[in-house]
Design a protein around this motif. Structure first.
Motif, PDB file in Angstrom:
ATOM      1  N   LEU A 127       0.832  -1.209   0.000  1.00  0.00           N
ATOM      2  CA  LEU A 127       0.000   0.000   0.000  1.00  0.00           C
ATOM      3  C   LEU A 127       0.864   1.256   0.000  1.00  0.00           C
ATOM      4  CD1 LEU A 127      -2.775   1.383   0.168  1.00  0.00           C
ATOM      5  CD2 LEU A 127      -2.656   1.130   2.658  1.00  0.00           C
ATOM      6  N   GLY A 131      -0.214   2.206  -3.486  1.00  0.00           N
ATOM      7  CA  GLY A 131      -1.551   2.723  -3.264  1.00  0.00           C
ATOM      8  C   GLY A 131      -1.823   3.954  -4.117  1.00  0.00           C
ATOM      9  N   ARG A 271      -6.538   3.078   3.478  1.00  0.00           N
ATOM     10  CA  ARG A 271      -5.749   3.825   4.462  1.00  0.00           C
ATOM     11  C   ARG A 271      -6.587   4.947   5.035  1.00  0.00           C
ATOM     12  NH1 ARG A 271      -0.259   6.931   2.892  1.00  0.00           N
ATOM     13  NH2 ARG A 271      -1.712   8.645   2.436  1.00  0.00           N
ATOM     14  N   ARG A 284      -6.093   6.678   0.644  1.00  0.00           N
ATOM     15  CA  ARG A 284      -5.324   5.837  -0.263  1.00  0.00           C
ATOM     16  C   ARG A 284      -5.949   4.451  -0.303  1.00  0.00           C
ATOM     17  NH1 ARG A 284      -2.226   8.524  -3.650  1.00  0.00           N
ATOM     18  NH2 ARG A 284      -0.577   6.942  -3.781  1.00  0.00           N
ATOM     19  N   VAL A 285      -5.827   3.799  -1.471  1.00  0.00           N
ATOM     20  CA  VAL A 285      -6.482   2.515  -1.701  1.00  0.00           C
ATOM     21  C   VAL A 285      -5.540   1.612  -2.484  1.00  0.00           C
ATOM     22  CG1 VAL A 285      -8.402   1.375  -2.902  1.00  0.00           C
ATOM     23  CG2 VAL A 285      -8.786   3.538  -1.734  1.00  0.00           C
ATOM     24  N   LEU A 286      -5.613   0.317  -2.204  1.00  0.00           N
ATOM     25  CA  LEU A 286      -4.929  -0.677  -3.032  1.00  0.00           C
ATOM     26  C   LEU A 286      -5.886  -1.850  -3.236  1.00  0.00           C
ATOM     27  CD1 LEU A 286      -2.270  -1.285  -4.477  1.00  0.00           C
ATOM     28  CD2 LEU A 286      -1.530  -2.530  -2.444  1.00  0.00           C
TER      29      LEU A 286
END
Length: 471
Positions: A127, A131, A271, A284-286
Protein backbone atom coordinates in the motif's frame (compact mmCIF):
# COMPACT_ATOMS: atom_id res chain seq x y z
CA UNK A 1 1.32 -11.72 7.74
CA UNK A 2 2.54 -8.25 6.82
CA UNK A 3 2.07 -5.53 9.37
CA UNK A 4 -0.06 -2.51 8.59
CA UNK A 5 1.71 0.79 8.01
CA UNK A 6 2.12 2.85 11.18
CA UNK A 7 -0.73 5.22 11.93
CA UNK A 8 0.63 6.93 14.99
CA UNK A 9 0.52 5.87 18.66
CA UNK A 10 -1.90 3.09 19.52
CA UNK A 11 -4.19 5.45 21.38
CA UNK A 12 -4.50 7.60 18.25
CA UNK A 13 -5.25 4.74 15.87
CA UNK A 14 -8.29 5.51 13.76
CA UNK A 15 -11.21 3.10 13.87
CA UNK A 16 -14.67 3.01 12.35
CA UNK A 17 -17.49 0.53 12.94
CA UNK A 18 -20.43 0.34 10.45
CA UNK A 19 -22.54 -1.42 13.08
CA UNK A 20 -22.66 1.85 15.00
CA UNK A 21 -21.94 4.57 12.45
CA UNK A 22 -24.69 5.90 10.12
CA UNK A 23 -23.35 4.55 6.85
CA UNK A 24 -26.29 3.39 4.72
CA UNK A 25 -28.64 5.93 3.08
CA UNK A 26 -32.29 4.91 2.97
CA UNK A 27 -35.80 6.26 2.48
CA UNK A 28 -38.40 5.94 5.24
CA UNK A 29 -41.92 4.73 4.53
CA UNK A 30 -42.96 8.39 4.77
CA UNK A 31 -40.52 9.33 2.00
CA UNK A 32 -37.93 11.07 4.17
CA UNK A 33 -34.19 10.48 3.70
CA UNK A 34 -32.35 8.71 6.51
CA UNK A 35 -28.89 7.35 7.28
CA UNK A 36 -28.55 4.26 9.46
CA UNK A 37 -25.91 2.00 10.90
CA UNK A 38 -26.11 -1.70 10.03
CA UNK A 39 -27.70 -2.47 13.41
CA UNK A 40 -30.30 0.29 13.09
CA UNK A 41 -31.03 -0.74 9.52
CA UNK A 42 -31.89 -4.31 10.53
CA UNK A 43 -33.70 -3.35 13.73
CA UNK A 44 -35.94 -0.85 11.91
CA UNK A 45 -36.10 -2.48 8.49
CA UNK A 46 -39.91 -2.35 8.38
CA UNK A 47 -39.90 1.39 8.94
CA UNK A 48 -37.80 1.96 5.81
CA UNK A 49 -39.15 1.81 2.27
CA UNK A 50 -35.85 1.08 0.52
CA UNK A 51 -32.13 1.74 0.40
CA UNK A 52 -30.98 4.91 -1.35
CA UNK A 53 -27.34 4.32 -2.22
CA UNK A 54 -25.43 6.09 -4.98
CA UNK A 55 -25.98 3.41 -7.65
CA UNK A 56 -28.17 0.35 -8.30
CA UNK A 57 -25.12 -1.87 -7.89
CA UNK A 58 -24.29 -0.37 -4.52
CA UNK A 59 -27.88 -0.98 -3.38
CA UNK A 60 -27.55 -4.63 -4.42
CA UNK A 61 -24.18 -4.96 -2.68
CA UNK A 62 -25.61 -3.65 0.60
CA UNK A 63 -28.60 -6.02 0.31
CA UNK A 64 -26.15 -8.89 -0.24
CA UNK A 65 -24.29 -7.91 2.93
CA UNK A 66 -27.48 -7.63 4.97
CA UNK A 67 -28.57 -11.07 3.74
CA UNK A 68 -25.19 -12.47 4.78
CA UNK A 69 -25.63 -11.04 8.29
CA UNK A 70 -29.11 -12.56 8.51
CA UNK A 71 -27.80 -15.98 7.48
CA UNK A 72 -24.80 -15.77 9.83
CA UNK A 73 -27.07 -14.87 12.75
CA UNK A 74 -29.59 -17.63 11.98
CA UNK A 75 -32.25 -15.03 11.15
CA UNK A 76 -33.59 -16.97 8.19
CA UNK A 77 -36.40 -19.45 7.47
CA UNK A 78 -35.65 -23.16 7.71
CA UNK A 79 -38.03 -24.24 4.93
CA UNK A 80 -40.10 -22.87 2.09
CA UNK A 81 -43.21 -23.18 4.28
CA UNK A 82 -41.56 -21.15 7.03
CA UNK A 83 -40.40 -18.62 4.41
CA UNK A 84 -44.04 -18.01 3.43
CA UNK A 85 -44.96 -17.58 7.09
CA UNK A 86 -42.09 -15.08 7.51
CA UNK A 87 -43.21 -13.03 4.52
CA UNK A 88 -46.93 -13.09 5.32
CA UNK A 89 -46.39 -12.59 9.06
CA UNK A 90 -43.76 -9.85 8.60
CA UNK A 91 -41.21 -11.55 10.87
CA UNK A 92 -38.93 -9.03 12.57
CA UNK A 93 -35.26 -8.95 11.62
CA UNK A 94 -34.28 -7.46 15.00
CA UNK A 95 -32.56 -10.74 16.07
CA UNK A 96 -29.98 -10.13 13.33
CA UNK A 97 -29.33 -6.65 14.76
CA UNK A 98 -28.96 -8.12 18.26
CA UNK A 99 -26.51 -10.75 16.97
CA UNK A 100 -24.53 -8.04 15.25
CA UNK A 101 -24.24 -6.08 18.48
CA UNK A 102 -22.74 -9.11 20.26
CA UNK A 103 -19.93 -9.62 17.74
CA UNK A 104 -16.36 -8.67 18.72
CA UNK A 105 -15.52 -5.06 18.03
CA UNK A 106 -12.23 -6.00 16.36
CA UNK A 107 -14.13 -7.96 13.69
CA UNK A 108 -16.05 -4.85 12.62
CA UNK A 109 -13.33 -2.20 12.56
CA UNK A 110 -12.81 -0.91 9.02
CA UNK A 111 -9.28 0.17 9.95
CA UNK A 112 -8.11 -2.61 12.25
CA UNK A 113 -4.30 -2.95 11.84
CA UNK A 114 -4.24 -6.72 11.21
CA UNK A 115 -7.84 -7.70 10.37
CA UNK A 116 -9.55 -4.69 8.74
CA UNK A 117 -13.21 -5.24 7.91
CA UNK A 118 -13.77 -6.64 4.38
CA UNK A 119 -10.06 -6.25 3.59
CA UNK A 120 -6.80 -8.12 3.16
CA UNK A 121 -4.09 -6.80 5.49
CA UNK A 122 -1.48 -8.74 3.51
CA UNK A 123 -1.47 -5.81 1.07
CA UNK A 124 -0.10 -3.47 3.75
CA UNK A 125 3.53 -3.50 2.59
CA UNK A 126 2.46 -2.74 -0.98
CA UNK A 127 0.00 0.00 0.00
CA UNK A 128 2.79 2.42 0.87
CA UNK A 129 4.45 1.97 -2.53
CA UNK A 130 1.54 1.24 -4.87
CA UNK A 131 -1.55 2.72 -3.26
CA UNK A 132 -3.47 5.28 -5.32
CA UNK A 133 -6.20 7.80 -4.72
CA UNK A 134 -9.68 6.54 -4.01
CA UNK A 135 -10.82 6.61 -7.67
CA UNK A 136 -10.03 2.93 -8.22
CA UNK A 137 -12.28 1.86 -5.34
CA UNK A 138 -15.50 3.25 -6.84
CA UNK A 139 -16.62 1.21 -9.85
CA UNK A 140 -18.28 4.21 -11.48
CA UNK A 141 -14.90 5.99 -11.43
CA UNK A 142 -12.91 3.08 -12.84
CA UNK A 143 -12.01 3.56 -16.47
CA UNK A 144 -8.79 2.95 -18.35
CA UNK A 145 -5.46 2.47 -16.67
CA UNK A 146 -4.75 6.11 -15.88
CA UNK A 147 -7.54 8.52 -16.76
CA UNK A 148 -10.99 7.46 -15.61
CA UNK A 149 -14.02 8.05 -17.78
CA UNK A 150 -15.66 10.56 -15.45
CA UNK A 151 -12.35 12.47 -15.11
CA UNK A 152 -11.34 10.92 -11.81
CA UNK A 153 -7.63 10.22 -11.99
CA UNK A 154 -5.82 7.51 -10.07
CA UNK A 155 -3.77 10.07 -8.20
CA UNK A 156 -6.57 12.58 -7.68
CA UNK A 157 -6.56 13.72 -4.05
CA UNK A 158 -10.21 13.06 -3.37
CA UNK A 159 -10.68 11.34 0.00
CA UNK A 160 -13.84 9.32 0.59
CA UNK A 161 -15.79 9.31 3.81
CA UNK A 162 -15.48 6.04 5.71
CA UNK A 163 -19.15 5.32 4.97
CA UNK A 164 -18.69 5.83 1.22
CA UNK A 165 -15.55 3.68 1.22
CA UNK A 166 -17.34 0.92 3.13
CA UNK A 167 -20.18 0.75 0.59
CA UNK A 168 -17.77 1.01 -2.36
CA UNK A 169 -15.78 -1.91 -0.95
CA UNK A 170 -18.94 -4.02 -0.69
CA UNK A 171 -19.68 -3.19 -4.34
CA UNK A 172 -16.16 -4.14 -5.45
CA UNK A 173 -16.50 -7.56 -3.85
CA UNK A 174 -19.57 -8.49 -5.88
CA UNK A 175 -19.30 -6.41 -9.07
CA UNK A 176 -15.60 -5.80 -9.65
CA UNK A 177 -14.76 -6.41 -13.34
CA UNK A 178 -11.83 -8.51 -14.46
CA UNK A 179 -8.56 -6.90 -15.51
CA UNK A 180 -5.10 -6.13 -14.22
CA UNK A 181 -4.49 -4.86 -10.70
CA UNK A 182 -2.52 -1.64 -10.33
CA UNK A 183 0.12 -3.18 -8.06
CA UNK A 184 3.22 -5.37 -8.37
CA UNK A 185 3.19 -9.03 -7.46
CA UNK A 186 6.70 -9.28 -6.09
CA UNK A 187 5.63 -9.73 -2.45
CA UNK A 188 2.44 -11.83 -2.51
CA UNK A 189 2.93 -13.45 -5.91
CA UNK A 190 2.25 -12.54 -9.51
CA UNK A 191 -1.35 -13.80 -9.44
CA UNK A 192 -2.40 -11.02 -7.08
CA UNK A 193 -2.48 -8.78 -10.14
CA UNK A 194 -5.02 -10.95 -12.03
CA UNK A 195 -8.43 -9.55 -11.16
CA UNK A 196 -11.26 -12.00 -11.81
CA UNK A 197 -14.80 -10.85 -12.48
CA UNK A 198 -16.95 -10.52 -9.37
CA UNK A 199 -19.69 -12.97 -8.47
CA UNK A 200 -22.43 -10.78 -10.00
CA UNK A 201 -20.38 -9.27 -12.82
CA UNK A 202 -21.61 -10.29 -16.25
CA UNK A 203 -25.07 -11.38 -15.18
CA UNK A 204 -28.38 -9.88 -14.17
CA UNK A 205 -29.06 -10.04 -10.44
CA UNK A 206 -32.79 -10.15 -9.66
CA UNK A 207 -33.96 -8.88 -6.28
CA UNK A 208 -37.57 -9.28 -5.18
CA UNK A 209 -38.69 -5.93 -3.76
CA UNK A 210 -41.42 -5.54 -1.16
CA UNK A 211 -43.16 -2.51 0.31
CA UNK A 212 -40.44 -2.09 2.97
CA UNK A 213 -36.77 -2.93 3.31
CA UNK A 214 -37.74 -5.59 5.84
CA UNK A 215 -40.09 -7.24 3.36
CA UNK A 216 -37.42 -7.06 0.66
CA UNK A 217 -34.92 -8.88 2.87
CA UNK A 218 -37.47 -11.53 3.89
CA UNK A 219 -38.41 -12.13 0.24
CA UNK A 220 -34.76 -12.75 -0.67
CA UNK A 221 -33.86 -14.91 2.30
CA UNK A 222 -34.21 -18.66 1.82
CA UNK A 223 -33.61 -21.93 3.69
CA UNK A 224 -29.85 -21.74 4.34
CA UNK A 225 -27.32 -23.83 2.52
CA UNK A 226 -24.70 -25.12 4.95
CA UNK A 227 -24.05 -24.11 8.56
CA UNK A 228 -24.55 -20.56 9.74
CA UNK A 229 -22.04 -18.07 11.15
CA UNK A 230 -19.50 -18.24 8.32
CA UNK A 231 -19.48 -14.52 7.69
CA UNK A 232 -16.39 -13.18 5.88
CA UNK A 233 -15.29 -10.18 7.90
CA UNK A 234 -11.62 -10.15 6.92
CA UNK A 235 -9.20 -12.07 4.70
CA UNK A 236 -7.02 -13.19 7.61
CA UNK A 237 -9.70 -14.22 10.14
CA UNK A 238 -11.85 -17.32 10.44
CA UNK A 239 -10.83 -20.85 9.52
CA UNK A 240 -11.49 -20.53 5.77
CA UNK A 241 -8.37 -21.49 3.85
CA UNK A 242 -7.91 -18.55 1.51
CA UNK A 243 -6.19 -18.76 -1.84
CA UNK A 244 -2.59 -17.73 -2.27
CA UNK A 245 -1.22 -15.66 -5.15
CA UNK A 246 1.77 -17.76 -6.20
CA UNK A 247 -0.26 -20.00 -8.52
CA UNK A 248 -3.51 -19.98 -10.44
CA UNK A 249 -6.47 -19.81 -8.07
CA UNK A 250 -8.56 -22.90 -7.53
CA UNK A 251 -12.20 -21.89 -7.09
CA UNK A 252 -13.57 -22.84 -3.69
CA UNK A 253 -17.09 -23.99 -2.89
CA UNK A 254 -18.97 -21.59 -0.58
CA UNK A 255 -19.31 -23.15 2.87
CA UNK A 256 -22.68 -21.61 3.63
CA UNK A 257 -25.17 -19.00 2.52
CA UNK A 258 -23.48 -16.45 4.80
CA UNK A 259 -20.14 -17.25 3.17
CA UNK A 260 -21.63 -16.92 -0.31
CA UNK A 261 -23.23 -13.52 0.25
CA UNK A 262 -20.16 -12.06 2.02
CA UNK A 263 -17.42 -13.55 -0.18
CA UNK A 264 -14.38 -11.31 -0.62
CA UNK A 265 -14.14 -11.04 -4.40
CA UNK A 266 -11.26 -8.58 -4.10
CA UNK A 267 -8.25 -8.07 -1.87
CA UNK A 268 -8.75 -4.48 -0.74
CA UNK A 269 -6.84 -2.30 1.67
CA UNK A 270 -7.88 1.20 2.73
CA UNK A 271 -5.75 3.82 4.46
CA UNK A 272 -7.45 6.02 7.03
CA UNK A 273 -6.83 9.70 7.70
CA UNK A 274 -8.53 12.68 9.32
CA UNK A 275 -10.58 15.01 7.15
CA UNK A 276 -10.62 18.80 7.51
CA UNK A 277 -13.44 18.64 10.07
CA UNK A 278 -11.82 15.79 11.99
CA UNK A 279 -13.96 13.10 10.35
CA UNK A 280 -12.46 9.73 9.44
CA UNK A 281 -11.78 9.43 5.70
CA UNK A 282 -10.01 7.07 3.31
CA UNK A 283 -7.23 8.75 1.33
CA UNK A 284 -5.32 5.84 -0.26
CA UNK A 285 -6.48 2.52 -1.70
CA UNK A 286 -4.93 -0.68 -3.03
CA UNK A 287 -6.86 -3.46 -4.80
CA UNK A 288 -5.64 -6.92 -5.75
CA UNK A 289 -7.14 -10.27 -6.69
CA UNK A 290 -9.62 -11.86 -4.32
CA UNK A 291 -11.44 -15.13 -3.96
CA UNK A 292 -12.93 -17.12 -6.81
CA UNK A 293 -15.98 -19.22 -5.99
CA UNK A 294 -17.19 -22.46 -7.51
CA UNK A 295 -20.89 -21.76 -7.93
CA UNK A 296 -23.58 -24.39 -8.33
CA UNK A 297 -26.47 -22.88 -10.36
CA UNK A 298 -29.13 -24.66 -8.28
CA UNK A 299 -27.63 -23.85 -4.89
CA UNK A 300 -25.95 -20.48 -5.40
CA UNK A 301 -27.81 -18.73 -8.23
CA UNK A 302 -31.39 -19.00 -7.03
CA UNK A 303 -32.32 -15.63 -8.54
CA UNK A 304 -30.69 -16.26 -11.93
CA UNK A 305 -32.88 -16.37 -15.03
CA UNK A 306 -31.25 -18.62 -17.59
CA UNK A 307 -31.22 -17.85 -21.28
CA UNK A 308 -29.46 -19.26 -24.34
CA UNK A 309 -26.79 -17.49 -26.35
CA UNK A 310 -26.81 -17.51 -30.16
CA UNK A 311 -24.57 -20.61 -30.12
CA UNK A 312 -26.89 -22.48 -27.76
CA UNK A 313 -24.96 -21.99 -24.51
CA UNK A 314 -27.24 -21.75 -21.47
CA UNK A 315 -26.19 -18.98 -19.05
CA UNK A 316 -27.76 -16.51 -16.63
CA UNK A 317 -29.42 -13.52 -18.27
CA UNK A 318 -26.70 -10.97 -18.99
CA UNK A 319 -26.66 -7.18 -19.47
CA UNK A 320 -26.57 -6.20 -23.13
CA UNK A 321 -25.41 -2.91 -24.66
CA UNK A 322 -27.67 -3.43 -27.67
CA UNK A 323 -30.89 -4.71 -26.10
CA UNK A 324 -32.79 -2.83 -23.39
CA UNK A 325 -33.34 -4.74 -20.17
CA UNK A 326 -37.12 -4.26 -20.26
CA UNK A 327 -37.24 -6.30 -23.47
CA UNK A 328 -36.25 -9.33 -21.38
CA UNK A 329 -38.89 -8.84 -18.67
CA UNK A 330 -40.84 -11.81 -20.05
CA UNK A 331 -37.92 -14.06 -19.04
CA UNK A 332 -38.44 -13.06 -15.39
CA UNK A 333 -42.15 -13.80 -15.53
CA UNK A 334 -41.45 -17.09 -17.30
CA UNK A 335 -39.22 -18.10 -14.38
CA UNK A 336 -41.96 -17.26 -11.85
CA UNK A 337 -44.48 -19.20 -13.92
CA UNK A 338 -42.38 -22.31 -14.50
CA UNK A 339 -39.52 -22.75 -11.99
CA UNK A 340 -40.06 -25.59 -9.54
CA UNK A 341 -37.49 -24.52 -6.94
CA UNK A 342 -35.70 -21.39 -5.80
CA UNK A 343 -36.76 -17.76 -5.52
CA UNK A 344 -39.34 -17.82 -8.30
CA UNK A 345 -41.13 -20.95 -7.09
CA UNK A 346 -41.38 -19.37 -3.64
CA UNK A 347 -42.75 -16.13 -5.09
CA UNK A 348 -45.36 -18.12 -7.01
CA UNK A 349 -46.47 -19.82 -3.78
CA UNK A 350 -47.34 -16.60 -1.96
CA UNK A 351 -51.00 -15.89 -1.23
CA UNK A 352 -52.49 -12.75 -2.71
CA UNK A 353 -55.52 -10.77 -1.70
CA UNK A 354 -56.13 -7.65 -3.73
CA UNK A 355 -56.60 -4.61 -1.52
CA UNK A 356 -56.31 -1.93 -4.20
CA UNK A 357 -54.41 -1.05 -7.31
CA UNK A 358 -50.72 -1.61 -7.82
CA UNK A 359 -48.51 -4.67 -7.48
CA UNK A 360 -47.46 -5.87 -4.02
CA UNK A 361 -43.99 -6.82 -5.27
CA UNK A 362 -41.45 -5.82 -7.90
CA UNK A 363 -38.83 -7.91 -9.67
CA UNK A 364 -35.80 -5.62 -9.76
CA UNK A 365 -33.15 -6.62 -12.30
CA UNK A 366 -29.67 -5.07 -12.07
CA UNK A 367 -26.58 -5.54 -14.21
CA UNK A 368 -23.26 -3.81 -14.88
CA UNK A 369 -22.56 -3.00 -18.51
CA UNK A 370 -18.86 -3.15 -19.35
CA UNK A 371 -16.65 -3.10 -22.42
CA UNK A 372 -14.24 -5.88 -21.46
CA UNK A 373 -12.42 -4.43 -18.42
CA UNK A 374 -14.02 -0.99 -18.73
CA UNK A 375 -17.23 -0.45 -16.70
CA UNK A 376 -19.70 1.67 -18.64
CA UNK A 377 -22.99 2.02 -16.77
CA UNK A 378 -25.55 0.25 -14.63
CA UNK A 379 -28.62 -1.18 -16.32
CA UNK A 380 -31.67 -1.88 -14.19
CA UNK A 381 -35.44 -2.03 -14.19
CA UNK A 382 -38.27 -2.97 -11.82
CA UNK A 383 -41.20 -5.04 -13.08
CA UNK A 384 -44.46 -5.50 -11.15
CA UNK A 385 -45.45 -8.90 -9.82
CA UNK A 386 -48.63 -10.10 -8.13
CA UNK A 387 -48.99 -13.78 -7.12
CA UNK A 388 -51.22 -15.68 -9.49
CA UNK A 389 -50.52 -13.31 -12.37
CA UNK A 390 -47.21 -14.62 -13.73
CA UNK A 391 -48.90 -15.99 -16.87
CA UNK A 392 -50.74 -12.70 -17.49
CA UNK A 393 -47.57 -10.66 -17.04
CA UNK A 394 -45.52 -13.03 -19.16
CA UNK A 395 -48.00 -12.73 -22.03
CA UNK A 396 -48.14 -8.94 -21.75
CA UNK A 397 -44.35 -8.48 -21.56
CA UNK A 398 -43.72 -10.97 -24.36
CA UNK A 399 -46.22 -9.33 -26.70
CA UNK A 400 -45.14 -5.84 -25.68
CA UNK A 401 -41.54 -6.71 -26.52
CA UNK A 402 -42.59 -8.27 -29.84
CA UNK A 403 -44.61 -5.17 -30.77
CA UNK A 404 -41.61 -2.95 -29.99
CA UNK A 405 -39.37 -5.15 -32.14
CA UNK A 406 -41.89 -4.89 -35.01
CA UNK A 407 -41.99 -1.10 -34.75
CA UNK A 408 -38.19 -0.94 -34.67
CA UNK A 409 -37.91 -3.07 -37.80
CA UNK A 410 -40.48 -0.82 -39.49
CA UNK A 411 -38.48 2.26 -38.57
CA UNK A 412 -35.33 0.74 -40.05
CA UNK A 413 -37.17 -0.19 -43.25
CA UNK A 414 -38.54 3.32 -43.42
CA UNK A 415 -35.03 4.74 -43.05
CA UNK A 416 -33.79 2.55 -45.90
CA UNK A 417 -36.66 3.67 -48.14
CA UNK A 418 -36.17 7.33 -47.19
CA UNK A 419 -32.45 7.13 -47.97
CA UNK A 420 -33.10 5.55 -51.36
CA UNK A 421 -35.70 8.23 -52.13
CA UNK A 422 -33.71 11.22 -50.91
CA UNK A 423 -30.36 10.05 -52.28
CA UNK A 424 -31.10 7.96 -55.37
CA UNK A 425 -27.55 8.30 -56.68
CA UNK A 426 -25.70 7.48 -53.46
CA UNK A 427 -22.75 5.12 -53.66
CA UNK A 428 -22.92 1.73 -51.99
CA UNK A 429 -20.17 2.73 -49.59
CA UNK A 430 -22.30 5.67 -48.39
CA UNK A 431 -25.54 3.75 -47.91
CA UNK A 432 -25.02 2.68 -44.30
CA UNK A 433 -24.20 6.21 -43.21
CA UNK A 434 -27.18 7.76 -44.98
CA UNK A 435 -29.57 5.15 -43.54
CA UNK A 436 -28.17 5.75 -40.06
CA UNK A 437 -28.88 9.48 -40.37
CA UNK A 438 -32.57 8.75 -41.01
CA UNK A 439 -32.97 5.79 -38.65
CA UNK A 440 -35.27 6.80 -35.76
CA UNK A 441 -34.69 3.67 -33.65
CA UNK A 442 -32.22 5.52 -31.42
CA UNK A 443 -35.13 7.72 -30.26
CA UNK A 444 -37.75 4.97 -30.31
CA UNK A 445 -36.20 2.51 -27.84
CA UNK A 446 -35.90 4.92 -24.88
CA UNK A 447 -39.38 6.32 -25.62
CA UNK A 448 -40.92 2.82 -25.66
CA UNK A 449 -39.94 1.95 -22.10
CA UNK A 450 -42.55 4.04 -20.28
CA UNK A 451 -45.52 2.69 -22.32
CA UNK A 452 -44.19 -0.83 -21.68
CA UNK A 453 -44.26 -0.25 -17.91
CA UNK A 454 -47.74 1.28 -18.19
CA UNK A 455 -48.88 -1.89 -19.94
CA UNK A 456 -47.61 -4.10 -17.10
CA UNK A 457 -49.16 -1.84 -14.46
CA UNK A 458 -52.50 -2.02 -16.27
CA UNK A 459 -52.34 -5.81 -16.36
CA UNK A 460 -51.84 -5.92 -12.59
CA UNK A 461 -54.61 -3.38 -11.96
CA UNK A 462 -57.11 -5.33 -14.05
CA UNK A 463 -56.40 -8.40 -11.97
CA UNK A 464 -56.23 -12.14 -12.67
CA UNK A 465 -59.89 -12.29 -13.71
CA UNK A 466 -59.12 -10.39 -16.93
CA UNK A 467 -57.93 -13.26 -19.10
CA UNK A 468 -56.50 -11.16 -21.94
CA UNK A 469 -55.78 -7.60 -20.80
CA UNK A 470 -53.01 -7.27 -23.38
CA UNK A 471 -55.40 -6.76 -26.28
Amino acid sequence: MSEAPPSGPAEQRLSWDPRRKPCIPAITVDGAPAHHSLRALLAGADELAALDCTSPGENVAVIEHLLAICFASGTCPSSDEEWRAWVVGKRSLAPAAAWLARQPDDSWDLFHPTAPLLQNSQLAADLAESGTGTAQLVIEHAGDYNQHFDHHHLELDNPLSAADAFRATLTQHVYGPYGRARMPGKRLGAKVTNLAAGRLTGRIRVVALGQTLGETLRLNLYPPDGPGDWLNTSWTTGDIERRTFTEKAKPRLPRSSADLHSALGRSVLLRADRGPQGQVVVDRVLIGAGEILELDPDRHLQDAVFSKTTNGLKKPLWPSPSRALWQEAHALYSAVRDDRTGLYARLRSLPYERTGTGAPYQLWAVGLLANKTLPLTWTHGAYPYAPGMAAHLYRASRRGSDIAEYIARSLKNAAILAAETAFPAMRGADEAGQVARLDARWAFWPAAEDPFHELLDEVVDRGPEDDDPVS
